[in-house]
Design an enzyme around this catalytic site. Sequence first.
Site, PDB file in Angstrom:
ATOM      1  N   TYR A   1       0.822  -1.213   0.000  1.00 58.37           N
ATOM      2  CA  TYR A   1       0.000   0.000   0.000  1.00 58.37           C
ATOM      3  C   TYR A   1       0.857   1.265   0.000  1.00 58.37           C
ATOM      4  O   TYR A   1       0.401   2.324  -0.398  1.00 58.37           O
ATOM      5  CB  TYR A   1      -0.892   0.044   1.237  1.00 58.37           C
ATOM      6  CG  TYR A   1      -2.104  -0.847   1.201  1.00 58.37           C
ATOM      7  CD1 TYR A   1      -1.984  -2.227   1.193  1.00 58.37           C
ATOM      8  CD2 TYR A   1      -3.376  -0.295   1.210  1.00 58.37           C
ATOM      9  CE1 TYR A   1      -3.095  -3.039   1.189  1.00 58.37           C
ATOM     10  CE2 TYR A   1      -4.493  -1.107   1.207  1.00 58.37           C
ATOM     11  CZ  TYR A   1      -4.352  -2.480   1.190  1.00 58.37           C
ATOM     12  OH  TYR A   1      -5.461  -3.270   1.189  1.00 58.37           O
TER      13      TYR A   1
ATOM     14  N   ASP B   1      -5.851  -7.345   4.951  1.00 56.38           N
ATOM     15  CA  ASP B   1      -7.062  -6.755   4.356  1.00 56.38           C
ATOM     16  C   ASP B   1      -7.956  -7.863   3.811  1.00 56.38           C
ATOM     17  O   ASP B   1      -9.154  -7.928   4.111  1.00 56.38           O
ATOM     18  CB  ASP B   1      -6.646  -5.797   3.232  1.00 56.38           C
ATOM     19  CG  ASP B   1      -7.838  -5.199   2.509  1.00 56.38           C
ATOM     20  OD1 ASP B   1      -8.792  -4.791   3.190  1.00 56.38           O
ATOM     21  OD2 ASP B   1      -7.815  -5.148   1.264  1.00 56.38           O
TER      22      ASP B   1
ATOM     23  N   LYS C   1       3.843 -15.131   2.385  1.00 58.77           N
ATOM     24  CA  LYS C   1       3.988 -15.826   1.099  1.00 58.77           C
ATOM     25  C   LYS C   1       5.484 -16.012   0.894  1.00 58.77           C
ATOM     26  O   LYS C   1       6.078 -15.579  -0.105  1.00 58.77           O
ATOM     27  CB  LYS C   1       3.332 -14.974  -0.011  1.00 58.77           C
ATOM     28  CG  LYS C   1       3.225 -15.653  -1.360  1.00 58.77           C
ATOM     29  CD  LYS C   1       2.140 -16.705  -1.464  1.00 58.77           C
ATOM     30  CE  LYS C   1       2.203 -17.392  -2.818  1.00 58.77           C
ATOM     31  NZ  LYS C   1       1.316 -18.554  -2.913  1.00 58.77           N
TER      32      LYS C   1
ATOM     33  N   ASP D   1     -11.688  -9.601   5.559  1.00 56.13           N
ATOM     34  CA  ASP D   1     -12.986  -9.623   4.873  1.00 56.13           C
ATOM     35  C   ASP D   1     -13.515 -11.061   4.824  1.00 56.13           C
ATOM     36  O   ASP D   1     -14.700 -11.307   5.045  1.00 56.13           O
ATOM     37  CB  ASP D   1     -12.870  -9.110   3.426  1.00 56.13           C
ATOM     38  CG  ASP D   1     -13.246  -7.639   3.274  1.00 56.13           C
ATOM     39  OD1 ASP D   1     -12.895  -6.847   4.177  1.00 56.13           O
ATOM     40  OD2 ASP D   1     -13.883  -7.277   2.261  1.00 56.13           O
TER      41      ASP D   1
ATOM     42  N   ASP E   1      -2.262 -18.262   0.774  1.00 57.88           N
ATOM     43  CA  ASP E   1      -3.279 -18.986  -0.013  1.00 57.88           C
ATOM     44  C   ASP E   1      -3.867 -20.127   0.809  1.00 57.88           C
ATOM     45  O   ASP E   1      -5.086 -20.333   0.855  1.00 57.88           O
ATOM     46  CB  ASP E   1      -2.710 -19.472  -1.364  1.00 57.88           C
ATOM     47  CG  ASP E   1      -1.331 -20.121  -1.266  1.00 57.88           C
ATOM     48  OD1 ASP E   1      -0.726 -20.107  -0.184  1.00 57.88           O
ATOM     49  OD2 ASP E   1      -0.870 -20.664  -2.297  1.00 57.88           O
TER      50      ASP E   1
HETATM   51  C1  IPM Z   1     -10.061  -1.472   4.458  1.00 62.03           C
HETATM   52  C2  IPM Z   1     -10.168  -1.017   3.022  1.00 62.03           C
HETATM   53  C3  IPM Z   1      -8.972  -0.172   2.659  1.00 62.03           C
HETATM   54  C4  IPM Z   1      -7.758  -1.077   2.741  1.00 62.03           C
HETATM   55  C5  IPM Z   1      -8.999   0.530   1.302  1.00 62.03           C
HETATM   56  C6  IPM Z   1     -10.280   1.268   1.061  1.00 62.03           C
HETATM   57  C7  IPM Z   1      -7.829   1.449   1.162  1.00 62.03           C
HETATM   58  O1  IPM Z   1     -10.344  -2.097   2.161  1.00 62.03           O
HETATM   59  O2  IPM Z   1      -9.987  -0.620   5.357  1.00 62.03           O
HETATM   60  O3  IPM Z   1     -10.074  -2.677   4.700  1.00 62.03           O
HETATM   61  O4  IPM Z   1      -7.473  -1.835   1.800  1.00 62.03           O
HETATM   62  O5  IPM Z   1      -7.075  -1.032   3.767  1.00 62.03           O
HETATM   63 MN    MN Z   2     -10.625  -3.963   3.208  1.00 65.20          MN
END
Ligand code: IPM
Ligand code: MN
Length: 352
Positions: free
Chosen positions: A142, A243, A187, A247, A219
């Site tokens: 990032y 990240d 990784k 999710d 993975d």
């Molecule tokens: C999160 C989001 C952010 C990230 C993006 C929007 C920059 O997906 O806070 O999880 O990838 O960190």
């Molecule tokens: Mn995210």
Amino acid sequence: MKKHIALVPGDGIGPDIVREGVKVLSAVAEKFSHEFTTSSYAAGGVALDSVGIPLPEATLDGCKQSDGVLLGAVGGPKWDTLPSHLRPEKALLGLRGGMGLFCNLRPAILYKQLSDACPLKKEIIGDGLDIMVVRELTGGIYFGERGRTEDRAYDTMAYTVAEIERIVRKGFEIAQKRSRRLCSVDKANILNSSQLWREVVQRVQSDYPDVEVSHMYVDNAAMQLVRNPRQFDVVVTSNMFGDILSDEASQITGSIGMLPSASLAEDGFGMYEPIHGSAPDIAGKDLANPIATILSVAMMLRYSFSLSEEADAIERAVNSVLDDGYRTADIYTDGMKKVGTSEMGSLIARAL
Ligand code: IPM
Ligand code: MN
Ligand code: NAD
């Protein structure tokens, strides 16, 4: 206690959910006799529309001067074609980088009331799930060197020993307070930065002899999270892997609308936000689940203000509203009572 909180509602459902977070914060202030004042700042698409840049200086300054930041989400289709330095998401990176928020805690907890909303079989989730993802937040791909010409584009994943060590130590410290198991996800079979990551974990490990360490390729970790999530307790990983895995973990808890986060600096200062995005598909429709944001408020009270009794009270209130069968659409299952964003916030505030 007197505290000043910077609010950064952002775009899409951001304002909808931050409103509910503030509702609960006010209820806590009243119940426990605290004084929480707030100021709102623009970031993301709203800032682009009003002043032409995603992160105005006044926003970063206001956040820095506050005792804690509550953020909604940024981004949306309206701004998706802008060049990368002007995209709303840059505001988030600017806030994280600008305040040194290197340590991102993302607890994935499956509330027992939501086991029907979890897509995994009952025998896989057993009596619940409680994983802490510790994500590095101000380094890696990032923040690496990047570039773009007409027919080539690149992003660089780079880590220094110091960057790895400070997040890995956080992972160990958190593991010591939990089950004493730490899984480092990388990784290392292909990436240099992951090989260095693994070396640092292996060196630092001797300072935490009571913690059992495992290493897993990302993975495989993505697959294991679905196959047998209960093998994980604390997971420490780099910016992008954290990240993605958080999710994935969130859906196991029923919905991404359930997962809060704390982004912490070295000195304990923090920004708090749900892990989800601005959900443009449901923005302004009273459909968003505000619980991730409300639980982020609880994390602020716990981590930045050391108000653990108050944080516990919010978590208990969430539990009791779920016990009573109230559900937003994303966690709704047959026989439950469907409520909107604002009613869910009010129910939790009242349950305090
Ligand atoms: C999160 C989001 C952010 C990230 C993006 C929007 C920059 O997906 O806070 O999880 O990838 O960190
Ligand atoms: Mn995210
Ligand atoms: P998203 O998290 O916004 O939405 C993914 C899906 O989850 C959508 O179907 C959405 O409706 C649903 N969802 C998300 N939060 C919910 C909630 N609280 N209650 C109920 N349902 C919820 O991810 P996306 O669609 O990939 O991204 C949308 C925008 O948000 C993009 O511009 C992206 O860059 C941005 N984004 C911002 C952040 C942030 O500010 N921290 C995080 C992720 C994505």
